[in-house]
Design a protein around this motif. Structure first.
Motif, PDB file in Angstrom:
ATOM      1  N   ASP A  31       0.802  -1.218   0.000  1.00 34.76           N
ATOM      2  CA  ASP A  31       0.000   0.000   0.000  1.00 34.76           C
ATOM      3  C   ASP A  31       0.839   1.275   0.000  1.00 34.76           C
ATOM      4  OD1 ASP A  31       1.001  -0.465   2.526  1.00 34.76           O
ATOM      5  OD2 ASP A  31      -0.739   0.372   3.567  1.00 34.76           O
ATOM      6  N   ILE A  32       2.158   1.165  -0.256  1.00 36.60           N
ATOM      7  CA  ILE A  32       2.993   2.362  -0.288  1.00 36.60           C
ATOM      8  C   ILE A  32       3.180   2.803  -1.735  1.00 36.60           C
ATOM      9  CG2 ILE A  32       4.181   1.981   1.891  1.00 36.60           C
ATOM     10  CD1 ILE A  32       6.423   0.644   0.448  1.00 36.60           C
ATOM     11  N   ASP A  33       3.307   4.117  -1.937  1.00 32.77           N
ATOM     12  CA  ASP A  33       3.318   4.674  -3.285  1.00 32.77           C
ATOM     13  C   ASP A  33       4.730   4.914  -3.819  1.00 32.77           C
ATOM     14  OD1 ASP A  33       4.065   6.727  -1.665  1.00 32.77           O
ATOM     15  OD2 ASP A  33       2.438   8.085  -2.225  1.00 32.77           O
ATOM     16  N   HIS A  34       5.746   4.328  -3.193  1.00 33.39           N
ATOM     17  CA  HIS A  34       7.103   4.430  -3.709  1.00 33.39           C
ATOM     18  C   HIS A  34       7.828   3.116  -3.446  1.00 33.39           C
ATOM     19  CE1 HIS A  34       7.830   5.144   0.559  1.00 33.39           C
ATOM     20  NE2 HIS A  34       9.103   4.812   0.344  1.00 33.39           N
ATOM     21  N   ASN A  35       8.861   2.858  -4.217  1.00 36.02           N
ATOM     22  CA  ASN A  35       9.654   1.644  -4.040  1.00 36.02           C
ATOM     23  C   ASN A  35      10.763   1.937  -3.041  1.00 36.02           C
ATOM     24  OD1 ASN A  35      11.367  -0.574  -4.211  1.00 36.02           O
ATOM     25  ND2 ASN A  35      11.112  -0.805  -6.420  1.00 36.02           N
ATOM     26  N   PRO A  36      10.750   1.292  -1.863  1.00 34.78           N
ATOM     27  CA  PRO A  36      11.776   1.582  -0.854  1.00 34.78           C
ATOM     28  C   PRO A  36      13.194   1.258  -1.324  1.00 34.78           C
ATOM     29  CG  PRO A  36       9.947   0.356   0.100  1.00 34.78           C
ATOM     30  CD  PRO A  36       9.771   0.316  -1.387  1.00 34.78           C
ATOM     31  N   GLN A  37      13.323   0.451  -2.374  1.00 34.79           N
ATOM     32  CA  GLN A  37      14.641   0.109  -2.887  1.00 34.79           C
ATOM     33  C   GLN A  37      15.161   1.140  -3.880  1.00 34.79           C
ATOM     34  OE1 GLN A  37      15.623  -4.344  -3.085  1.00 34.79           O
ATOM     35  NE2 GLN A  37      13.501  -4.298  -3.773  1.00 34.79           N
ATOM     36  N   HIS A  38      14.326   2.144  -4.182  1.00 36.28           N
ATOM     37  CA  HIS A  38      14.747   3.264  -5.015  1.00 36.28           C
ATOM     38  C   HIS A  38      15.060   4.455  -4.109  1.00 36.28           C
ATOM     39  CE1 HIS A  38      12.435   1.563  -8.750  1.00 36.28           C
ATOM     40  NE2 HIS A  38      13.496   0.853  -8.423  1.00 36.28           N
ATOM     41  N   PRO A  39      15.945   5.347  -4.533  1.00 36.34           N
ATOM     42  CA  PRO A  39      16.301   6.497  -3.689  1.00 36.34           C
ATOM     43  C   PRO A  39      15.075   7.312  -3.279  1.00 36.34           C
ATOM     44  CG  PRO A  39      17.843   6.305  -5.518  1.00 36.34           C
ATOM     45  CD  PRO A  39      16.730   5.321  -5.789  1.00 36.34           C
ATOM     46  N   HIS A  40      14.973   7.617  -1.994  1.00 35.36           N
ATOM     47  CA  HIS A  40      13.905   8.472  -1.483  1.00 35.36           C
ATOM     48  C   HIS A  40      14.442   9.262  -0.304  1.00 35.36           C
ATOM     49  CE1 HIS A  40      13.616   4.598   0.623  1.00 35.36           C
ATOM     50  NE2 HIS A  40      13.123   5.254   1.662  1.00 35.36           N
ATOM     51  N   ARG A  41      13.868  10.428  -0.119  1.00 31.65           N
ATOM     52  CA  ARG A  41      14.339  11.365   0.906  1.00 31.65           C
ATOM     53  C   ARG A  41      13.381  11.332   2.084  1.00 31.65           C
ATOM     54  NH1 ARG A  41      16.192  17.230  -1.069  1.00 31.65           N
ATOM     55  NH2 ARG A  41      17.645  17.752   0.594  1.00 31.65           N
ATOM     56  N   VAL A  42      13.929  11.326   3.301  1.00 29.12           N
ATOM     57  CA  VAL A  42      13.082  11.259   4.497  1.00 29.12           C
ATOM     58  C   VAL A  42      13.206  12.549   5.305  1.00 29.12           C
ATOM     59  CG1 VAL A  42      13.132   8.746   4.669  1.00 29.12           C
ATOM     60  CG2 VAL A  42      14.952  10.063   5.756  1.00 29.12           C
ATOM     61  N   ASN A  43      12.111  12.946   5.920  1.00 29.15           N
ATOM     62  CA  ASN A  43      12.153  14.158   6.748  1.00 29.15           C
ATOM     63  C   ASN A  43      12.175  13.816   8.235  1.00 29.15           C
ATOM     64  OD1 ASN A  43       9.564  13.437   7.427  1.00 29.15           O
ATOM     65  ND2 ASN A  43       8.587  15.324   6.735  1.00 29.15           N
ATOM     66  N   PHE A  44      12.617  12.590   8.528  1.00 32.63           N
ATOM     67  CA  PHE A  44      12.756  12.126   9.900  1.00 32.63           C
ATOM     68  C   PHE A  44      14.081  11.375  10.031  1.00 32.63           C
ATOM     69  CE2 PHE A  44       9.856   9.482   7.373  1.00 32.63           C
ATOM     70  CZ  PHE A  44      10.600   8.316   7.258  1.00 32.63           C
ATOM     71  N   PHE A  45      14.406  10.968  11.255  1.00 31.95           N
ATOM     72  CA  PHE A  45      15.612  10.193  11.521  1.00 31.95           C
ATOM     73  C   PHE A  45      15.273   8.706  11.508  1.00 31.95           C
ATOM     74  CE2 PHE A  45      16.113  14.276  13.613  1.00 31.95           C
ATOM     75  CZ  PHE A  45      17.398  14.657  13.270  1.00 31.95           C
ATOM     76  N   MET A  46      16.273   7.877  11.181  1.00 33.33           N
ATOM     77  CA  MET A  46      16.059   6.433  11.167  1.00 33.33           C
ATOM     78  C   MET A  46      17.249   5.705  11.779  1.00 33.33           C
ATOM     79  SD  MET A  46      14.673   5.835   7.257  1.00 33.33           S
ATOM     80  CE  MET A  46      14.211   4.138   7.577  1.00 33.33           C
ATOM     81  N   LEU A  47      16.962   4.704  12.608  1.00 29.27           N
ATOM     82  CA  LEU A  47      17.952   3.721  13.042  1.00 29.27           C
ATOM     83  C   LEU A  47      17.503   2.377  12.486  1.00 29.27           C
ATOM     84  CD1 LEU A  47      18.701   4.511  16.816  1.00 29.27           C
ATOM     85  CD2 LEU A  47      20.297   4.671  14.908  1.00 29.27           C
ATOM     86  N   ILE A  48      18.337   1.771  11.658  1.00 30.92           N
ATOM     87  CA  ILE A  48      17.997   0.493  11.037  1.00 30.92           C
ATOM     88  C   ILE A  48      18.912  -0.576  11.629  1.00 30.92           C
ATOM     89  CG2 ILE A  48      17.683  -0.747   8.861  1.00 30.92           C
ATOM     90  CD1 ILE A  48      17.756   2.020   7.461  1.00 30.92           C
ATOM     91  N   TYR A  49      18.312  -1.540  12.326  1.00 33.58           N
ATOM     92  CA  TYR A  49      19.083  -2.609  12.953  1.00 33.58           C
ATOM     93  C   TYR A  49      18.808  -3.914  12.212  1.00 33.58           C
ATOM     94  CZ  TYR A  49      20.585  -6.108  16.327  1.00 33.58           C
ATOM     95  OH  TYR A  49      21.193  -7.189  16.917  1.00 33.58           O
ATOM     96  N   PHE A  50      19.870  -4.537  11.719  1.00 31.85           N
ATOM     97  CA  PHE A  50      19.744  -5.765  10.926  1.00 31.85           C
ATOM     98  C   PHE A  50      20.030  -6.976  11.817  1.00 31.85           C
ATOM     99  CE2 PHE A  50      20.894  -2.437   7.922  1.00 31.85           C
ATOM    100  CZ  PHE A  50      19.977  -2.644   6.892  1.00 31.85           C
ATOM    101  N   GLU A  51      19.039  -7.858  11.937  1.00 34.14           N
ATOM    102  CA  GLU A  51      19.198  -9.084  12.715  1.00 34.14           C
ATOM    103  C   GLU A  51      19.615 -10.251  11.821  1.00 34.14           C
ATOM    104  OE1 GLU A  51      15.383  -9.528  14.467  1.00 34.14           O
ATOM    105  OE2 GLU A  51      15.649  -7.896  15.904  1.00 34.14           O
ATOM    106  N   GLN A  52      19.188 -10.227  10.578  1.00 31.37           N
ATOM    107  CA  GLN A  52      19.543 -11.267   9.604  1.00 31.37           C
ATOM    108  C   GLN A  52      19.660 -10.626   8.231  1.00 31.37           C
ATOM    109  OE1 GLN A  52      16.954 -14.739   9.580  1.00 31.37           O
ATOM    110  NE2 GLN A  52      16.465 -14.452  11.748  1.00 31.37           N
ATOM    111  N   GLY A  53      20.403 -11.309   7.329  1.00 29.52           N
ATOM    112  CA  GLY A  53      20.517 -10.852   5.956  1.00 29.52           C
ATOM    113  C   GLY A  53      21.785 -10.054   5.726  1.00 29.52           C
ATOM    114  N   GLU A  54      22.068  -9.809   4.468  1.00 26.51           N
ATOM    115  CA  GLU A  54      23.232  -9.015   4.098  1.00 26.51           C
ATOM    116  C   GLU A  54      22.957  -8.319   2.775  1.00 26.51           C
ATOM    117  OE1 GLU A  54      25.830 -12.565   1.942  1.00 26.51           O
ATOM    118  OE2 GLU A  54      26.344 -11.923   3.979  1.00 26.51           O
ATOM    119  N   GLY A  55      23.697  -7.266   2.527  1.00 30.61           N
ATOM    120  CA  GLY A  55      23.519  -6.504   1.293  1.00 30.61           C
ATOM    121  C   GLY A  55      24.215  -5.167   1.418  1.00 30.61           C
TER     122      GLY A  55
END
Length: 288
Positions: A31-55
């Protein structure tokens, strides 16, 4: 290429200024109108913690490898893109400047400053096993408190502050907590002015006059916060904005030079190459 601006969804977080979401839910949503894997600009802060996976996670057109135990910090107004090729698992904390203001009003916490403008700065941390365990515990406690029928925001802020301080200790090069309250306010004003005027002027003296401080004082504040002089911060911010504009607009160098107040295309290309060791066309080709 269009780079959408993504805002904080206050309704989804019940008007709170912090939300914790499963990383997997981002690539499972339809239901989101943009692809999160494409560049997008955020007007908030984010902490992304990875428990599994790599890339590789892109932040302002630089790729940062991640694996289990990695943590990435994305600052407000940065452009980033997820890599979901390995179906990573983890948690994403998103929070607003208003949330940080509430935290700072209630407890001592290092200020978030534009350290990303320093090329020596990396948004990435690799956590050891003990820190991973503590990070997961604090995040889960935040989720539990947020889901309480009567959420106590102060509890959430204390848990967030504990996590922020633990992570801050892993960044001995981060000196921005040395700023006084007055210096923090002036630095925030400087960054706000850069956002508004970077296409008009790159004159550090102009900015210091707007903040009602001397050039020397502004330099001292900037060096304490980021390790850069005021002029170096202006140039770094300008280059990031130029890169974003190149990607978004696909305009020729002559037009971009005009948009950013350069006298002609040759001066623009020379400036960009001096700052990045590449020309605008080479940058766009590398990105593609």
């Amino acid at each position: 290429m269009n780079i959408p601006n993504i805002g904080f969804n206050h309704q989804q977080s019940d008007d709170e200024e912090l939300e914790v979401i499963d990383l997997a839910s981002i690539y499972q949503r339809t239901d989101i109108d943009h692809n999160p894997q494409h560049p997008h600009r955020v007007n908030f802060f984010m902490l992304i913690y990875f428990e599994q996976g790599e890339g590789e996670h892109m932040v302002d057109f630089n790729n940062y490898p991640f694996e289990a135990g990695s943590l990435l910090f994305v600052q407000r107004e940065q452009v980033h893109a997820f890599d979901f090729s390995s179906k990573p698992q983890g948690k994403v904390l998103i929070f607003t400047q208003a949330f940080l203001d509430h935290v700072h009003a209630n407890m001592r916490l290092p200020k978030y400053t534009p350290t990303h403008l320093n090329q020596q700065h990396s948004p990435q941390l690799k956590l050891d096993a003990q820190t991973c365990h503590r990070t997961e515990t604090l995040i889960n406690e935040m989720i539990a408190e947020i889901n309480q029928p009567q959420t106590e925001q102060l509890v959430v802020m204390y848990l967030f502050s504990a996590l922020a301080l633990i992570l801050h200790r892993l960044r001995p090069e981060a000196k921005h907590d040395q700023l006084s309250q007055e210096q923090s306010i002036k630095l925030a004003r400087f960054f706000e002015l850069m956002q508004q005027n970077t296409r008009k002027t790159r004159d550090a003296n102009w900015y210091s006059n707007q903040i009602n401080v001397t050039y020397k004082t502004l330099n001292q504040i900037c060096k304490l916060a980021t390790g850069l002089t005021a002029k170096q911060m202006i140039d770094a911010f300008t280059v990031v904005e130029i890169k974003r504009h190149i990607v978004i607009s696909q305009k020729p160098s002559q037009q971009i030079a005009y948009d950013f107040g350069f006298e002609d295309a040759s001066n623009f290309v020379k400036y960009f190459k001096n700052q990045t060791s590449t020309t605008p066309s080479q940058f766009l080709k590398q990105l593609a």
